[in-house]
Write an enzyme that holds these catalytic residues in place. Structure first.
Site, PDB file in Angstrom:
ATOM      1  N   MET A  54     -11.823  -5.422   5.369  1.00 46.43           N
ATOM      2  CA  MET A  54     -11.134  -4.635   6.104  1.00 46.43           C
ATOM      3  C   MET A  54     -10.848  -5.452   7.447  1.00 46.43           C
ATOM      4  O   MET A  54     -11.584  -6.033   8.122  1.00 46.43           O
ATOM      5  CB  MET A  54     -11.576  -3.422   6.521  1.00 46.43           C
ATOM      6  CG  MET A  54     -11.981  -2.621   5.137  1.00 46.43           C
ATOM      7  SD  MET A  54     -10.222  -2.261   4.083  1.00 46.43           S
ATOM      8  CE  MET A  54      -9.337  -1.435   5.690  1.00 46.43           C
ATOM      9  N   HIS A  77      -8.343   2.033  -3.825  1.00 51.23           N
ATOM     10  CA  HIS A  77      -9.470   1.820  -2.505  1.00 51.23           C
ATOM     11  C   HIS A  77     -10.145   2.975  -2.049  1.00 51.23           C
ATOM     12  O   HIS A  77      -9.461   3.778  -1.338  1.00 51.23           O
ATOM     13  CB  HIS A  77      -8.889   1.048  -1.425  1.00 51.23           C
ATOM     14  CG  HIS A  77      -9.379   0.699  -0.155  1.00 51.23           C
ATOM     15  ND1 HIS A  77      -8.805   0.670   1.272  1.00 51.23           N
ATOM     16  CD2 HIS A  77     -10.678   0.700   0.101  1.00 51.23           C
ATOM     17  CE1 HIS A  77      -9.639   0.333   1.865  1.00 51.23           C
ATOM     18  NE2 HIS A  77     -11.094   0.319   1.272  1.00 51.23           N
ATOM     19  N   ASP A  87      -4.897   3.916  -1.548  1.00 45.86           N
ATOM     20  CA  ASP A  87      -5.678   4.078  -0.389  1.00 45.86           C
ATOM     21  C   ASP A  87      -6.286   5.702  -0.628  1.00 45.86           C
ATOM     22  O   ASP A  87      -5.668   6.614  -0.376  1.00 45.86           O
ATOM     23  CB  ASP A  87      -4.942   4.053   0.965  1.00 45.86           C
ATOM     24  CG  ASP A  87      -5.186   2.642   1.229  1.00 45.86           C
ATOM     25  OD1 ASP A  87      -6.045   1.906   1.246  1.00 45.86           O
ATOM     26  OD2 ASP A  87      -4.193   2.301   1.946  1.00 45.86           O
ATOM     27  N   HIS A  93      -1.364  -0.823  -3.952  1.00 46.93           N
ATOM     28  CA  HIS A  93      -2.873  -0.533  -3.524  1.00 46.93           C
ATOM     29  C   HIS A  93      -2.944   0.925  -3.198  1.00 46.93           C
ATOM     30  O   HIS A  93      -1.722   1.323  -2.546  1.00 46.93           O
ATOM     31  CB  HIS A  93      -2.944  -1.427  -2.136  1.00 46.93           C
ATOM     32  CG  HIS A  93      -4.153  -1.235  -1.508  1.00 46.93           C
ATOM     33  ND1 HIS A  93      -5.306  -1.823  -1.881  1.00 46.93           N
ATOM     34  CD2 HIS A  93      -4.643  -0.438  -0.212  1.00 46.93           C
ATOM     35  CE1 HIS A  93      -6.464  -1.434  -1.062  1.00 46.93           C
ATOM     36  NE2 HIS A  93      -5.770  -0.638  -0.126  1.00 46.93           N
ATOM     37  N   SER A 134       0.887  -1.180   0.109  1.00 49.15           N
ATOM     38  CA  SER A 134      -0.146  -0.124   0.058  1.00 49.15           C
ATOM     39  C   SER A 134       0.859   1.259  -0.135  1.00 49.15           C
ATOM     40  O   SER A 134       1.720   1.443   1.022  1.00 49.15           O
ATOM     41  CB  SER A 134      -1.099   0.032   1.252  1.00 49.15           C
ATOM     42  OG  SER A 134      -1.644   1.299   1.253  1.00 49.15           O
ATOM     43  N   ASP A 180      -7.085  -6.447   4.295  1.00 46.15           N
ATOM     44  CA  ASP A 180      -6.327  -5.251   4.364  1.00 46.15           C
ATOM     45  C   ASP A 180      -6.388  -4.421   5.765  1.00 46.15           C
ATOM     46  O   ASP A 180      -7.278  -4.215   6.320  1.00 46.15           O
ATOM     47  CB  ASP A 180      -7.289  -4.081   3.395  1.00 46.15           C
ATOM     48  CG  ASP A 180      -6.589  -2.763   3.112  1.00 46.15           C
ATOM     49  OD1 ASP A 180      -5.290  -2.540   3.671  1.00 46.15           O
ATOM     50  OD2 ASP A 180      -7.191  -1.874   2.550  1.00 46.15           O
ATOM     51  N   MET A 213      -8.876   8.450   0.740  1.00 47.82           N
ATOM     52  CA  MET A 213      -9.398   9.019   2.068  1.00 47.82           C
ATOM     53  C   MET A 213     -10.086  10.470   1.542  1.00 47.82           C
ATOM     54  O   MET A 213      -9.413  11.257   1.294  1.00 47.82           O
ATOM     55  CB  MET A 213      -8.729   8.766   3.045  1.00 47.82           C
ATOM     56  CG  MET A 213      -7.985   7.605   3.322  1.00 47.82           C
ATOM     57  SD  MET A 213      -6.944   7.350   4.836  1.00 47.82           S
ATOM     58  CE  MET A 213      -6.445   5.925   4.766  1.00 47.82           C
ATOM     59  N   MET A 219     -12.205   5.031   0.294  1.00 47.60           N
ATOM     60  CA  MET A 219     -12.826   5.134   1.341  1.00 47.60           C
ATOM     61  C   MET A 219     -13.434   6.409   1.165  1.00 47.60           C
ATOM     62  O   MET A 219     -12.860   7.613   1.963  1.00 47.60           O
ATOM     63  CB  MET A 219     -11.787   5.061   2.572  1.00 47.60           C
ATOM     64  CG  MET A 219     -11.178   3.510   2.710  1.00 47.60           C
ATOM     65  SD  MET A 219      -9.504   3.393   3.460  1.00 47.60           S
ATOM     66  CE  MET A 219      -8.493   3.861   1.964  1.00 47.60           C
TER      67      MET A 219
HETATM   68  C1  DX5 Z   1      -6.190   1.515   6.045  1.00 48.03           C
HETATM   69  C2  DX5 Z   1      -5.920   1.280   4.834  1.00 48.03           C
HETATM   70  C3  DX5 Z   1      -4.931   0.268   4.405  1.00 48.03           C
HETATM   71  C4  DX5 Z   1      -3.546   0.452   4.909  1.00 48.03           C
HETATM   72  C5  DX5 Z   1      -2.731  -0.715   5.481  1.00 48.03           C
HETATM   73  O1  DX5 Z   1      -7.173   2.515   6.146  1.00 48.03           O
HETATM   74  O2  DX5 Z   1      -7.144   0.854   3.927  1.00 48.03           O
HETATM   75  O3  DX5 Z   1      -4.805  -0.308   3.106  1.00 48.03           O
HETATM   76  O4  DX5 Z   1      -2.744   1.068   3.852  1.00 48.03           O
HETATM   77  O5  DX5 Z   1      -1.847  -0.313   6.103  1.00 48.03           O
HETATM   78  P1  DX5 Z   1      -1.071  -1.448   7.247  1.00 48.03           P
HETATM   79  O6  DX5 Z   1      -0.767  -2.573   6.599  1.00 48.03           O
HETATM   80  O7  DX5 Z   1      -0.123  -0.308   7.726  1.00 48.03           O
HETATM   81  O8  DX5 Z   1      -2.248  -1.616   8.416  1.00 48.03           O
HETATM   82 ZN    ZN Z   2      -6.744   0.076   1.611  1.00 48.58          ZN
END
Ligand code: DX5
Ligand code: ZN
Length: 222
Positions: A135, A64, A33, A31, A6, A173, A35, A66
């Site tokens: 998750m 991803h 992320d 990956h 990620s 994840d 947000m 979110m």
């Molecule tokens: C969390 C993200 C994950 C995150 C995982 O909100 O969706 O993808 O990057 O990171 P680690 O492996 O550090 O938990």
């Molecule tokens: Zn993620």
């Protein structure tokens, strides 16, 4: 087995070099992320960043979302070079429509589910998806502890996949490390999203190899 570092755990001061590092690591997906500061209490980066790193690698971009309103972001991320887009099942009653929308944009279709949500919520959508993202932390931040109560969600998802003869990936994840990855593999997961454990290692290539080996050697019987 898919190993997906990620980018959230990368050094944001040098995202281009970090992308190239993942590119040369033997990983399968990158990956990404996304947000929005509303669906989760944090903000990461948007389509402009994805567009900027897209020419640097042929890696599969697993986006991803979110985000409370993924509908406004699907086209921008598709144009930026996403190969797969994951929306959350928690966003409301337009999940089916948005899954079709993702497919119509030429992207693989992913569905993510948060820790408090029952796994039965994803069942109506399984025929529509290429990937289910379970998750294993409450999303918003990297580096959190794996929530062990999430392990029992994997097994029913794998059973439904088998019964319905479907082929979607089952990803995990959050807090995925060298201990939890094999435990998830044993339960039926086949995609391992990992930020801190992989990206904070000096030797990313060795870490990817180690996680792949652990996952493969604990693979659940078909
Ligand atoms: C969390 C993200 C994950 C995150 C995982 O909100 O969706 O993808 O990057 O990171 P680690 O492996 O550090 O938990
Ligand atoms: Zn993620």
């Amino acid at each position: 087995m898919i190993i997906a570092p990620s980018l959230l755990a990368a050094n944001f001061g040098r995202l281009a070099r970090e992308t190239e590092r993942v590119d040369g690591s033997g990983a399968d997906w990158l990956h990404l992320d996304i947000m929005d500061g509303h669906f989760v209490p944090n903000i990461s980066f948007g389509p402009a960043v994805v567009r900027t790193i897209r020419p640097l690698t042929k890696l599969f971009f697993d986006v991803h979302l979110m985000c409370s309103k993924p509908e406004i972001l699907l086209e921008p991320f598709a144009q930026a070079g996403a190969n797969q887009m994951n929306i959350h099942v928690e966003i409301g009653d337009h999940v089916t429509t948005l899954l079709w929308k993702i497919k119509s944009l030429g992207s693989k279709v992913g569905l993510a589910i948060n820790p408090p949500t029952a796994i039965s919520m994803v069942r109506p959508f399984l025929k529509q998806i290429d990937s289910l993202l379970i998750m294993t932390v409450n999303p918003g931040f990297g580096g959190q502890q794996f929530i062990y109560e999430m392990l029992p969600k994997i097994q029913p998802a794998a059973a439904w996949r088998r019964e319905k003869n479907l082929r979607f990936h089952i990803g995990v994840d959050g807090g995925v490390d060298f201990k939890t990855a094999p435990e998830c593999a044993q339960a039926g997961a086949d995609a391992f999203i990992s930020g801190t454990t992989l990206c904070h290692r000096r030797n990313l290539r060795a870490a990817v190899k180690k996680m792949r080996h652990l996952a493969e050697s604990h693979r659940s019987p078909p």
